[in-house]
Design a protein around this motif. Structure first.
Motif, short mmCIF file in Angstrom:
data_model
loop_
_atom_site.label_atom_id
_atom_site.label_comp_id
_atom_site.label_asym_id
_atom_site.label_seq_id
_atom_site.Cartn_x
_atom_site.Cartn_y
_atom_site.Cartn_z
N GLU A 1 0.85 -1.18 0.00
CA GLU A 1 0.00 0.00 0.00
C GLU A 1 0.89 1.23 0.00
OE1 GLU A 1 -4.05 1.25 2.22
OE2 GLU A 1 -2.29 1.26 3.53
N GLU A 2 0.74 2.07 -1.00
CA GLU A 2 1.54 3.29 -1.10
C GLU A 2 0.87 4.25 -2.08
OE1 GLU A 2 5.40 2.70 -2.76
OE2 GLU A 2 4.65 1.79 -4.61
N ILE A 3 1.49 5.41 -2.29
CA ILE A 3 0.96 6.40 -3.21
C ILE A 3 1.08 5.89 -4.65
CG2 ILE A 3 1.39 8.67 -4.23
CD1 ILE A 3 -0.07 8.88 -1.63
N HIS A 4 -0.03 5.97 -5.36
CA HIS A 4 -0.08 5.75 -6.81
C HIS A 4 -0.46 7.09 -7.44
CE1 HIS A 4 -0.16 1.72 -5.29
NE2 HIS A 4 -0.25 1.16 -6.49
N TYR A 5 0.12 7.41 -8.57
CA TYR A 5 -0.09 8.76 -9.10
C TYR A 5 -0.10 8.78 -10.63
CZ TYR A 5 4.95 8.97 -10.15
OH TYR A 5 6.21 8.73 -10.65
N THR A 6 -0.65 9.86 -11.16
CA THR A 6 -0.51 10.19 -12.57
C THR A 6 0.39 11.41 -12.67
OG1 THR A 6 -2.71 9.35 -13.11
CG2 THR A 6 -1.71 10.89 -14.67
N PRO A 7 1.48 11.35 -13.44
CA PRO A 7 2.39 12.48 -13.51
C PRO A 7 1.75 13.68 -14.21
CG PRO A 7 2.98 10.84 -15.14
CD PRO A 7 1.91 10.23 -14.29
N GLY A 8 2.10 14.87 -13.74
CA GLY A 8 1.65 16.09 -14.38
C GLY A 8 2.48 16.39 -15.62
N THR A 9 1.95 17.26 -16.45
CA THR A 9 2.61 17.57 -17.71
C THR A 9 4.00 18.17 -17.49
OG1 THR A 9 2.46 18.87 -19.75
CG2 THR A 9 1.49 19.83 -17.80
N PRO A 10 5.00 17.75 -18.28
CA PRO A 10 6.29 18.44 -18.27
C PRO A 10 6.17 19.73 -19.08
CG PRO A 10 6.31 16.71 -19.91
CD PRO A 10 4.97 16.63 -19.22
N PHE A 11 7.31 20.39 -19.33
CA PHE A 11 7.30 21.56 -20.20
C PHE A 11 6.62 21.20 -21.51
CE2 PHE A 11 8.94 24.03 -23.70
CZ PHE A 11 9.00 25.32 -23.21
N SER A 12 5.62 21.99 -21.88
CA SER A 12 4.84 21.69 -23.08
C SER A 12 4.46 22.99 -23.76
CB SER A 12 3.58 20.89 -22.72
OG SER A 12 2.76 20.68 -23.84
N ALA A 13 4.90 23.17 -25.01
CA ALA A 13 4.64 24.40 -25.76
C ALA A 13 3.68 24.12 -26.91
CB ALA A 13 5.94 24.99 -26.28
N ARG A 14 2.84 25.11 -27.19
CA ARG A 14 1.87 24.98 -28.27
C ARG A 14 1.79 26.29 -29.04
NH1 ARG A 14 -1.99 23.97 -25.24
NH2 ARG A 14 -3.51 25.65 -25.52
N LEU A 15 1.97 26.23 -30.36
CA LEU A 15 1.84 27.40 -31.23
C LEU A 15 0.40 27.53 -31.67
CD1 LEU A 15 3.26 29.67 -32.91
CD2 LEU A 15 3.46 27.97 -34.76
N MET A 16 -0.14 28.77 -31.59
CA MET A 16 -1.55 28.99 -31.88
C MET A 16 -1.69 30.06 -32.96
SD MET A 16 -2.69 29.11 -27.85
CE MET A 16 -4.44 28.86 -28.13
N LEU A 17 -2.42 29.72 -34.02
CA LEU A 17 -2.67 30.64 -35.13
C LEU A 17 -4.17 30.79 -35.31
CD1 LEU A 17 -0.15 29.06 -37.68
CD2 LEU A 17 0.23 31.10 -36.28
N GLN A 18 -4.63 32.03 -35.53
CA GLN A 18 -6.06 32.27 -35.72
C GLN A 18 -6.26 33.38 -36.75
OE1 GLN A 18 -9.09 34.30 -32.89
NE2 GLN A 18 -9.30 32.10 -32.44
#
Length: 739
Positions: free
Chosen positions: A719-736
């Motif tokens: 019995e111990e902590i189970h986890y989902t990792p959070g996002t690392p550095f993540s970049a997104r280019l946005m054009l509109q």
């Protein structure tokens, strides 16, 4: 421009001159330059000190207004207009758009004090995802732990809300929460909402309003979509991890009195996990709005959403420490799922007279869900593993009608009623292998749940005081047919609950308002819990109290603060992952909320929201009474630029402090501190920008659970902590491109 608008408004009034100056009321309509109604405009009579607010049709009714009175009409998004009353016949006032200025925001008699803060945030920090929408609620934190296709884990006011058990969420009056869901009670998947179509967010913490019912214990969030688009637009986002998002927003009809538009979204990503997520989502949304009279409005909307994904699931600390998998690895990479939802929604507002109106809404949803998970790996089945499948096929129908009557400036009355029915076929929990073979059905049945409700609420005003009282009655009928029994047996239970509310608001000045809120709320339990408990203790009530203020100590500074208390009765929780019923006992939570909004100049803003919560179980001895995974401290802080020489953007930080992971607080769920960044440049009709999540590449755990599990090579479970990792550095280019 401002002078032209003032002259236009004055001319409209002047043409109506000639009637008696002894008239005692003024009826009017506030619209913008495109003749769209302006809701929430503040109409103030500087002579009589009376005031009014425009409704969803832009209409207001001002008591004690005579010819010659001086009025100001203001709104945080429009230039203020000053005028004199030339006639008390119906008038139209035109407001021109402006840059947001906090020094022109007026603190009015509004018990939903946080809505002003949300409106400011939505204006200066545009949203790009459904997660962004939820983060507009101060103190509400979210966590994703199934590859982006599953509803987020929610945290609010010391509750680990799971996926929505204690937060009621709606969109255009249609409920998002799912009762008796295959995965968890109150499951609220908001991914079918295209964020660019959202016009406003209404929310409050606690259960203080009679028109809000099931799941509104910690609070509610109500989204409203736009009636029309400001312009057509196409957008493309390109990011790391093979992420692509395409968006289209198109006006189909745009003229005075009628509008229609279509919005479409398509998204793909492999996400940042070692095992590709193969995530895809399609969102389609269309809405038609028409004014059928001076104050009548009808809105029809259709939407369809479908999504599928693979998931890495929750991983144990020991597997990462030993090097068996990486921080972004998976023990069972065959997890994942698919879901879809189609909605039809109609809203009709009809004005009966200057003093009365009726609001109606009705909806129909078709929903499908299939999820594969593995939380314990090889604990229960050392040979095949512990993968489970949760599945359902649901139809939701419902309506709500509300009658509103204004007696005079001292009293308003609301009477409402409605119905919701969930018909859920083949609600399943089964033991599977490799998402293909069913080894055993653990639970399988048909659910039919009906909620019939009615409510009454009244506002009473005396001078600087506003008193709101309300009473709500909910009646539930639960049906469950267990398909794993040899003979057919329809298990039936009924239950009713009465929920009173009373709220006090004191506004001595336009710069400060004090409030005391008291209310009883509840959330329904899963129908399988209801029949297992034979209807006993299955509508747990919450008792809430808030004491606080909203204050503008300086023209460009807004503060809100509240001390609060919440008591939750004994309840029985259905654990959808195990098909068992667990009692949770009585709990109490108390805490403090604090928020700040400051505008340095016309384009630079600062926002901060801080919460602290003390959460304890009441039936347990001291030291063993911690509530697992209840958030203790949260902090959101940010600086935003709004349209500085075409530039807009923000840098935002969010902190979730360490939390107890078990009742003794001997195991902790580690907190995190994350910084996100965005910057956009607008050049005429073209916008280019970049969004960065986790700008400093912090290693963090987004969701965590204390779980007993066994890996394939282990002889004993751990019995111990189970986890989902959070996002690392993540970049997104946005054009509109807008046109």
């Amino acid at each position: 421009m401002i002078n032209t608008l003032c002259v236009t408004a004055l001319a409209a009034i002047g043409t109506l001159c000639g009637l008696s100056a002894t008239a005692q009321s003024l009826r009017g309509r506030v619209v913008d330059e495109d003749r769209n109604p302006v809701e929430g405009a503040y109409v103030f009579n500087m002579d009589s000190k009376a005031h009014a607010h425009s409704d969803a049709q832009g209409v207001f009714f001002l008591e004690k207004a005579v010819v010659g009175d001086s009025l100001t009409v203001s709104h945080r998004y429009y230039h203020t207009v000053a005028m004199q009353v030339g006639s008390t016949d119906s008038i139209t006032i035109v407001l021109g758009h402006k840059v947001l200025r906090l020094d022109e925001v007026v603190i009015t008699e509004n018990l939903k004090h946080l809505n002003t803060f949300a409106a400011v945030d939505l204006e200066i920090q545009p949203v790009a995802t459904s997660q962004d929408l939820l983060r507009k609620v101060p103190g509400l934190f979210i966590g994703q732990h199934a590859g982006g296709g599953k509803a987020e884990q929610l945290f609010l006011r010391g509750f680990d809300v799971d996926h929505g058990t204690d937060v009621g969420i709606t969109i255009d009056g249609m409920p998002v929460n799912m009762v008796s869901h295959a995965h968890g009670q109150g499951y609220a998947d908001l991914h079918f909402v295209i964020p660019e179509t959202v016009e406003r967010i209404d929310f409050d913490k606690g259960s203080y309003f009679a028109d809000k019912g099931d799941f509104v214990t910690a609070g509610y969030v109500a989204f409203e979509t736009k009636d029309r688009l400001a312009n057509n637009a196409v957008a493309l986002d390109l990011g790391q991890f093979n992420t692509t998002r395409a968006l289209g927003l198109f006006n189909l009809l745009d003229r005075e009195g009628q509008s229609a538009y279509f919005a479409g979204e398509y998204m793909l990503t492999d996400n940042y996990f070692d095992a590709p997520q193969n995530f895809s989502r399609i969102n389609l949304f269309g809405k038609y709005t028409a004014t059928t009279g001076p104050r009548d409005k009808v809105a029809l909307s259709l939407s369809h959403f479908t999504s599928q994904w693979d998931a890495s699931g929750q991983i144990p600390d020991r597997a990462v420490r030993s090097g068996l998998i990486s921080h972004f690895g998976a023990v069972d990479p065959t997890e994942g799922g698919q879901t879809s939802r189609s909605n039809f929604n109609v809203q009709y507002d009809h004005t009966i007279s200057d003093r009365s109106r009726i609001k109606n809404s009705a909806y129909l949803s078709k929903y499908d869900f299939e999820l594969y998970s593995n939380f314990t790996f090889f604990l229960n089945d050392p040979e095949h593993g512990d993968q489970i499948r949760q599945r359902e096929n649901r139809t939701i129908t419902g309506f709500q009608s509300e009658y509103q009557y204004t007696f005079d400036k001292y009293a308003d009355l609301k009477l409402g009623m409605g119905l919701r029915n969930d018909n859920d076929k083949d609600v399943e929990l089964s033991h599977t292998v490799n998402r293909q073979t069913v080894l055993e059905y653990l639970s399988l049945g048909d659910l039919n749940q009906t909620n019939l409700f009615s409510y009454a609420a009244a506002d009473f005003s005396w001078g600087n005081w506003l008193i709101n009282t309300g009473l709500r009655l909910d009646y539930f009928k639960f049906n469950y047919v267990d398909k794993l029994t040899e003979s057919y047996h329809n298990q039936l239970e009924t239950k009713a609950i009465l929920s009173p509310k009373v709220n006090f608001l004191y506004t001595p000045h336009q710069s400060i308002s004090y409030f005391l809120k008291l209310g009883k709320g509840f959330h329904s339990n899963d129908a399988r819990v209801v029949v297992a408990q034979q209807g006993q203790d299955i509508l747990p009530a919450s008792y809430n109290a808030d004491l606080g203020l909203v204050w503008k100590p300086a023209p460009r500074l807004m503060l809100n603060a509240a001390l609060w208390y919440l008591f939750l009765e004994q309840e029985f929780v259905y654990v959808g992952d195990e098909a068992v019923v667990e009692p949770s006992g009585k709990t109490q939570r108390k805490g403090v909320d604090f928020g700040l909004r400051y505008q340095f100049n016309d384009w630079l803003f600062w926002n901060t929201d801080f919460t602290y919560t003390h959460a304890r179980a009441m039936d347990e001895p001291s030291g063993a009474d911690y509530i697992p995974l209840a958030p203790v401290t949260t902090l959101v802080n940010g600086l935003s630029i709004k349209n500085y020489r075409g530039l807009s953007g923000s840098i935002r930080t969010r902190l979730l402090g360490d939390r107890p992971a078990n009742e003794e607080n001997s195991v902790h769920a580690a907190g995190y501190f994350i910084t996100d960044f965005s910057l956009h440049y607008q050049l005429k009709n073209v916008s280019i920008g970049v969004n960065v999540d986790n700008a400093f590449n912090t290693k963090w755990k987004e969701t965590q659970f204390l779980t007993e599990s066994r890996l394939r090579e282990e002889a004993e479970s751990v019995e111990e902590i189970h986890y989902t990792p959070g996002t690392p550095f993540s970049a997104r280019l946005m054009l509109q491109y807008r046109f």
